[in-house]
Design a protein around this motif. Structure first.
Motif, short mmCIF file in Angstrom:
data_model
loop_
_atom_site.label_atom_id
_atom_site.label_comp_id
_atom_site.label_asym_id
_atom_site.label_seq_id
_atom_site.Cartn_x
_atom_site.Cartn_y
_atom_site.Cartn_z
N PRO B 133 17.22 17.45 -10.90
CA PRO B 133 15.86 17.64 -10.34
C PRO B 133 15.59 16.64 -9.21
O PRO B 133 14.33 16.97 -8.68
N GLU B 134 16.54 15.87 -8.65
CA GLU B 134 16.07 14.82 -7.84
C GLU B 134 16.84 15.11 -6.42
O GLU B 134 18.08 15.76 -6.46
N ALA B 135 16.31 15.14 -5.33
CA ALA B 135 16.61 15.26 -3.89
C ALA B 135 17.99 14.55 -3.56
O ALA B 135 18.69 15.19 -2.57
N GLN B 136 18.31 13.44 -4.02
CA GLN B 136 19.40 12.58 -3.73
C GLN B 136 20.55 12.95 -4.67
O GLN B 136 21.57 12.62 -4.33
N MET B 137 20.37 14.00 -5.59
CA MET B 137 21.44 14.18 -6.59
C MET B 137 22.38 15.30 -6.02
O MET B 137 22.44 16.43 -6.64
N VAL B 138 23.17 15.03 -4.88
CA VAL B 138 23.79 16.05 -4.29
C VAL B 138 25.17 15.68 -3.74
O VAL B 138 25.13 14.47 -3.43
N LEU B 139 26.08 16.36 -4.04
CA LEU B 139 27.42 16.22 -3.62
C LEU B 139 27.60 15.50 -2.24
O LEU B 139 28.55 14.55 -2.11
N ILE B 160 5.99 18.83 6.90
CA ILE B 160 6.11 17.08 6.86
C ILE B 160 7.85 17.07 7.24
O ILE B 160 8.53 18.03 6.68
N ILE B 161 8.10 16.11 7.93
CA ILE B 161 9.58 15.80 8.29
C ILE B 161 9.61 14.39 7.72
O ILE B 161 8.70 13.56 7.97
N VAL B 162 10.72 14.25 6.88
CA VAL B 162 10.79 12.75 6.29
C VAL B 162 12.35 12.26 7.02
O VAL B 162 13.18 13.11 7.08
N ASP B 163 12.18 11.32 7.51
CA ASP B 163 13.47 10.40 8.08
C ASP B 163 13.61 9.31 7.18
O ASP B 163 12.55 8.22 7.31
N ALA B 164 14.54 9.18 6.22
CA ALA B 164 14.30 7.91 5.35
C ALA B 164 15.61 7.36 5.57
O ALA B 164 16.63 7.50 6.09
N VAL B 165 15.53 5.93 5.02
CA VAL B 165 16.84 5.13 5.10
C VAL B 165 17.67 5.33 4.09
O VAL B 165 18.63 4.83 4.15
N SER B 166 17.29 5.94 3.06
CA SER B 166 18.22 6.31 1.87
C SER B 166 17.91 7.66 1.41
O SER B 166 16.64 8.20 1.61
N ASN B 167 18.97 8.36 0.79
CA ASN B 167 18.57 9.66 0.18
C ASN B 167 17.53 9.38 -0.99
O ASN B 167 16.69 10.30 -1.34
N HIS B 168 17.72 8.27 -1.69
CA HIS B 168 16.55 7.87 -2.79
C HIS B 168 15.37 7.73 -2.25
O HIS B 168 14.37 8.38 -2.75
N ALA B 169 15.15 7.06 -1.11
CA ALA B 169 13.67 6.83 -0.50
C ALA B 169 13.26 8.30 -0.08
O ALA B 169 12.08 8.54 -0.17
N ALA B 174 9.54 12.40 -0.66
CA ALA B 174 9.14 13.89 -0.81
C ALA B 174 8.47 14.46 -2.12
O ALA B 174 7.63 15.05 -2.17
N ARG B 175 8.96 13.55 -3.14
CA ARG B 175 8.32 13.77 -4.48
C ARG B 175 6.75 13.55 -4.44
O ARG B 175 5.82 14.05 -4.95
N ALA B 176 6.27 12.42 -3.67
CA ALA B 176 4.78 11.99 -3.64
C ALA B 176 4.24 13.23 -2.72
O ALA B 176 3.04 13.71 -3.22
N GLY B 336 29.17 9.67 -8.44
CA GLY B 336 28.52 10.75 -8.87
C GLY B 336 27.76 10.32 -10.25
O GLY B 336 26.73 10.84 -10.30
N LEU B 337 28.26 9.62 -11.08
CA LEU B 337 27.38 9.14 -12.14
C LEU B 337 26.32 8.26 -11.79
O LEU B 337 25.24 8.42 -12.55
N ALA B 338 26.49 7.21 -10.78
CA ALA B 338 25.39 6.73 -10.45
C ALA B 338 24.22 7.48 -9.90
O ALA B 338 23.07 7.20 -10.27
N LEU B 339 24.79 8.73 -9.56
CA LEU B 339 23.53 9.65 -8.88
C LEU B 339 23.10 10.31 -9.90
O LEU B 339 21.64 10.47 -10.14
N ALA B 340 23.74 10.80 -10.94
CA ALA B 340 23.34 11.94 -12.03
C ALA B 340 23.80 11.75 -13.38
O ALA B 340 23.74 12.58 -14.16
#
Lengths: 357, 357
Positions: B133-139, B160-169, B174-176, B336-340
């Motif tokens: 479900p989330e955008a940072q959950m990618v290999l 909208i273009i997003v440049d973020a400091v982390s995949n989680h950010a 993006a979710r907002a 991987g487990l930390a992400l998902a």
């Protein structure tokens, strides 16, 4: 052209606080940031519209968010330049001038800090002639200037570019980002050419802020009435002098919303003034009668010092004087009132044309 | 290289629905969009990783939002290309290949539609080997590929273009934006070079989806067990066959979250399976014992037809078979487990290593 140096900041901040009608963020924090930037990068060249070439790329920069958060989380500085750089990259050309989007509070100071750091001249004028809480509430919108592309940046290093189909859509998107990033971001938006400034901006408002701030300071030094000095310079009217007896505020949707009640003292004894605000003071009702509405300026000043009182600075027992002053006439056109009239903010009253009395 | 044509869509959609573990949106709607795009722009070239030049610019595209909203507001089409164009402008180069970000549901189909419209080859693989479900959950995140710059677009023309400091950010921002724009936007993100595909993506998952969909179809035609056919192809295990007796779901924070209870029938009579989902099925508990957890695949199939049942398709009385299948082994690494893993999603259980049984 003249220079903004450390010596000018106190007066500009004070005057901009008054013009900010309670919003735009605490000018004190903005002043610290502008001071720091001028110390580090040198004074800022302030230019009038007629000194700006027709093909100039003028970029307004500002802080966005809830002023209540600003008080608790002082900006690190440099975010405005980050937003500026992101915007420049996106539009593929460099800014030649910085401008304030509003003359109120912190947003009069952040452009000074940004201009100092970027080494660019600052335009003496702004897009509101006061402060307003939402990104589409800008006079350039009335002449068809879009507020996008808009670049947003936070103090963590995140940056966002918004290209929206309307100025309202851009506000909604930017506000959602702002809330997600902690209710405090910087924005570079509403890019204008030099030849659009006269139609799009209110002229000489930084100079007005400085003169207003100086008038209050001088009245204080001369032991005359600083509130009267401010009111005279703004061609404003007296609404009430009294004591704050009730304040309710909440931070919602990225805004500081609320109401305040002020009980008259002295000549105003027996009267009560109610203020409605959303970041800025938007509605004044005296003894049940509407006496001033947005987009006219409703300014709350400390009765003794003439210093501006922000909406988040309102607290029980504070002695304040409330005055109204006319907004830029473009705001009272149908298009201007649709953007920032009382009904847009959810108040069930029509705009009350400003009366000198 | 082979072509994806109208004939391939049914099998791919069915298989991707199964691999999507209940999420990724209803593949039926995606199929309609892919069909329309192929009819209009012609078939799509599907290429294996070794057919992609090392210096290729591979852009994954996807839809983002709550699948429940997708059902009520079918996309207009073309938003993925809008996101792609915004991203290309931002990075200053053109995409050479399109890729799916996940192989699940609608997000297996939208890249086909996008590739057809953009006239670009589609990479046979994806960044999850399933849906998440989330955008940072990618290999690709595990090998240091950022998910930004990320371009988002809606059907109104906002981008909208997003440049973020982390995949989680980036996910949070993006979710907002996604929620503000109505829980349904398109994204182009996680740009990769051709030489990063082998380490970053799961190979041949569109082909797997098609073979899986074909196996179910053929079993059905041969009057053999379609669920068994799917389970065999996925090297999966049987968890329970039964009847849905309870579903609770809510749309919050841009996700479809909830739980379902399935009462065993036939050989599973007397047993109860509980599913926890957040767009995708993430946790399976049988008679109080955890039997499968994210990031392994928990697939719910219609017992009679073998068709995938999405989380929003779960309803009282439906006869379903639930199976588990092993995820890509990179998901079970600590990163991987930390992400998902299950704890990321708020479930108080450790990852349960997949057991063939």
């Amino acid at each position: 052209m003249r220079e903004i140096n450390l010596d000018n900041l106190d007066d500009i901040a004070r005057g901009a606080g008054i013009l900010g009608t309670g919003g735009g963020g605490d000018p004190y924090i903005g002043k610290l940031m502008a001071r720091e930037a001028i110390r580090k990068y040198g004074p800022v060249r302030l230019v009038a519209f007629d000194e700006v070439p027709d093909d100039a790329t003028v970029v307004p920069v500002s802080g966005m968010g809830a002023p209540t958060v600003l008080l608790e989380r002082v900006p690190a500085g440099g975010e405005e330049v980050a937003a500026l750089r992101a915007l420049e990259k996106h539009i593929g050309r460099a800014a030649t001038h910085i401008a304030p989007i509003e003359v109120g509070g912190v947003n009069s100071m952040l452009p000074i800090a940004c201009a100092a750091e970027a080494g660019l001249p600052l335009v003496d004028g702004d897009a509101m002639g006061r402060a307003f809480p939402e990104a589409q509430m800008v006079l350039p919108g009335l002449i068809g200037v879009a507020n996008t592309p808009m670049a947003l940046a936070d103090d963590k290093g995140n940056s966002i570019i918004v290209d929206a189909v309307s100025n309202h859509a851009a506000e909604r998107i930017a506000r959602a980002v702002c809330v997600e990033l902690g209710c405090q971001i910087s924005s570079a938006d509403t890019v204008m050419r030099g030849d659009q400034l006269t139609d799009g901006l209110v002229p000489a408002t930084l100079t007005l802020a400085e003169r207003l701030g100086a008038a209050v300071r001088e009245a204080r030094a001369a032991h005359t009435d600083p509130v009267l000095a401010a009111r005279t310079m703004l061609s404003g009217t007296h609404l009430l002098t009294g004591k704050v007896i009730d304040v309710s505020r909440r931070t919602e949707g990225g805004f500081a919303r609320g109401n305040a009640r002020i009980e008259g003292i002295g000549d105003d004894a027996g009267r009560v003034l109610e203020l409605g605000f959303q970041n800025e003071h938007l509605l004044a009702t005296r003894d049940g009668e509407t006496v001033a509405t947005t987009p006219d300026l409703i300014c709350v000043l400390d009765t003794d010092t003439g210093d501006p009182v922000t909406t988040e600075g309102l607290r029980y027992g504070l002695r304040v004087s409330v005055l109204a002053a006319p907004c830029d006439p473009r705001w009272t056109t149908p298009g201007g009132l649709a953007l920032a009239g009382p009904r847009y903010f959810g108040y069930d009253v029509d705009y009350l044309p400003f009366r000198e009395s």
